[in-house]
Design a protein around this motif. Structure first.
Motif, short mmCIF file in Angstrom:
data_model
loop_
_atom_site.label_atom_id
_atom_site.label_comp_id
_atom_site.label_asym_id
_atom_site.label_seq_id
_atom_site.Cartn_x
_atom_site.Cartn_y
_atom_site.Cartn_z
N ARG A 1 57.48 30.30 40.70
CA ARG A 1 56.08 30.12 41.04
C ARG A 1 55.65 28.67 40.85
O ARG A 1 56.17 27.96 40.01
CB ARG A 1 55.18 31.00 40.16
N THR A 2 54.66 28.26 41.65
CA THR A 2 54.07 26.94 41.48
C THR A 2 53.16 26.95 40.25
O THR A 2 52.80 28.02 39.74
CB THR A 2 53.24 26.51 42.70
N ILE A 3 52.77 25.77 39.83
CA ILE A 3 51.84 25.67 38.70
C ILE A 3 50.55 26.42 39.03
O ILE A 3 50.02 27.16 38.21
CB ILE A 3 51.56 24.19 38.39
N ALA A 4 50.06 26.25 40.24
CA ALA A 4 48.83 26.93 40.66
C ALA A 4 49.00 28.45 40.65
O ALA A 4 48.10 29.18 40.22
CB ALA A 4 48.40 26.45 42.04
N GLU A 5 50.15 28.93 41.13
CA GLU A 5 50.39 30.38 41.17
C GLU A 5 50.49 30.96 39.77
O GLU A 5 50.00 32.07 39.51
CB GLU A 5 51.66 30.68 41.96
N ILE A 6 51.09 30.22 38.85
CA ILE A 6 51.16 30.68 37.46
C ILE A 6 49.76 30.76 36.88
O ILE A 6 49.40 31.75 36.22
CB ILE A 6 52.05 29.73 36.62
N GLY A 7 48.95 29.75 37.16
CA GLY A 7 47.59 29.71 36.64
C GLY A 7 46.70 30.82 37.18
O GLY A 7 45.84 31.34 36.46
N GLU A 8 46.89 31.19 38.43
CA GLU A 8 46.03 32.22 39.03
C GLU A 8 46.53 33.64 38.79
O GLU A 8 45.82 34.61 39.06
CB GLU A 8 45.86 31.98 40.53
N TRP A 9 47.75 33.81 38.32
CA TRP A 9 48.39 35.13 38.25
C TRP A 9 47.52 36.18 37.56
O TRP A 9 47.30 37.27 38.09
CB TRP A 9 49.75 35.04 37.57
N GLY A 10 47.03 35.90 36.37
CA GLY A 10 46.29 36.89 35.60
C GLY A 10 45.01 37.37 36.27
O GLY A 10 44.63 38.51 36.12
N GLY A 11 44.35 36.50 37.02
CA GLY A 11 43.11 36.87 37.68
C GLY A 11 43.28 37.25 39.14
O GLY A 11 42.31 37.60 39.80
N ALA A 12 44.49 37.18 39.64
CA ALA A 12 44.74 37.47 41.05
C ALA A 12 44.70 38.97 41.32
O ALA A 12 45.02 39.78 40.44
CB ALA A 12 46.11 36.92 41.47
N THR A 13 44.33 39.32 42.54
CA THR A 13 44.37 40.72 42.93
C THR A 13 45.83 41.16 43.05
O THR A 13 46.73 40.33 43.15
CB THR A 13 43.69 40.93 44.30
N ALA A 14 46.03 42.45 43.06
CA ALA A 14 47.39 42.98 43.23
C ALA A 14 47.98 42.51 44.56
O ALA A 14 49.16 42.18 44.63
CB ALA A 14 47.38 44.50 43.16
N GLU A 15 47.14 42.44 45.59
CA GLU A 15 47.61 41.99 46.91
C GLU A 15 48.09 40.55 46.84
O GLU A 15 49.12 40.20 47.41
CB GLU A 15 46.50 42.15 47.96
N ARG A 16 47.31 39.70 46.14
CA ARG A 16 47.70 38.29 46.02
C ARG A 16 48.97 38.17 45.19
O ARG A 16 49.85 37.38 45.51
CB ARG A 16 46.56 37.48 45.39
N GLN A 17 49.09 38.94 44.13
CA GLN A 17 50.30 38.90 43.32
C GLN A 17 51.52 39.29 44.16
O GLN A 17 52.57 38.66 44.07
CB GLN A 17 50.17 39.82 42.10
N CYS A 18 51.37 40.30 45.00
CA CYS A 18 52.47 40.71 45.88
C CYS A 18 52.81 39.61 46.87
O CYS A 18 53.99 39.38 47.18
CB CYS A 18 52.12 42.01 46.61
N ALA A 19 51.79 38.90 47.37
CA ALA A 19 52.03 37.80 48.30
C ALA A 19 52.80 36.67 47.62
O ALA A 19 53.71 36.09 48.20
CB ALA A 19 50.70 37.28 48.85
N ILE A 20 52.45 36.39 46.38
CA ILE A 20 53.18 35.37 45.62
C ILE A 20 54.63 35.80 45.43
O ILE A 20 55.56 35.03 45.65
CB ILE A 20 52.50 35.10 44.26
N LEU A 21 54.81 37.05 45.01
CA LEU A 21 56.17 37.56 44.79
C LEU A 21 57.04 37.46 46.05
O LEU A 21 58.23 37.20 45.96
CB LEU A 21 56.13 39.01 44.30
N ALA A 22 56.42 37.65 47.20
CA ALA A 22 57.17 37.61 48.46
C ALA A 22 57.73 36.22 48.75
O ALA A 22 58.73 36.09 49.46
CB ALA A 22 56.28 38.07 49.61
N LEU A 23 57.12 35.18 48.19
CA LEU A 23 57.57 33.81 48.43
C LEU A 23 58.75 33.40 47.53
O LEU A 23 59.48 32.47 47.85
CB LEU A 23 56.41 32.83 48.17
N LEU A 24 58.91 34.08 46.43
CA LEU A 24 59.85 33.63 45.40
C LEU A 24 61.33 33.73 45.75
O LEU A 24 62.09 32.80 45.43
CB LEU A 24 59.57 34.37 44.08
N PRO A 25 61.80 34.78 46.42
CA PRO A 25 63.25 34.85 46.69
C PRO A 25 63.77 33.65 47.50
O PRO A 25 64.82 33.10 47.18
CB PRO A 25 63.41 36.16 47.46
N GLU A 26 63.02 33.23 48.50
CA GLU A 26 63.47 32.08 49.30
C GLU A 26 63.47 30.80 48.47
O GLU A 26 64.41 30.01 48.55
CB GLU A 26 62.59 31.89 50.53
#
Length: 65
Positions: free
Chosen positions: A27-52
């Motif tokens: 995760r990027t610094i911004a993604e780490i920072g937003e994780w706790g307050g992010a919606t489940a949909e946003r968290q899933c979107a972040i997770l989808a970026l990580l494997p690549e």
């Protein structure tokens, strides 16, 4: 409603200064920072970026954010 996914944190926090992402979870610094307050949909979107990101890192290729 989507269930909240678990954090991808693997407790190996090391930021890549060039790409500004964690080499442990991808995760990027911004993604780490937003994780706790992010919606489940946003968290899933972040997770989808990580494997690549992690695959590119493992292959020694540049990680483009």
């Amino acid at each position: 409603m989507i269930d909240r996914p678990q954090s991808p944190c693997v407790a190996v926090c090391a930021l890549d200064a060039r790409a500004e992402f964690c080499t442990g979870c991808g995760r990027t610094i911004a993604e780490i920072g937003e994780w706790g307050g992010a919606t489940a949909e946003r968290q899933c979107a972040i997770l989808a970026l990580l494997p690549e990101r992690m695959a590119r890192q493992a292959a020694g290729q540049p990680v483009v954010l």
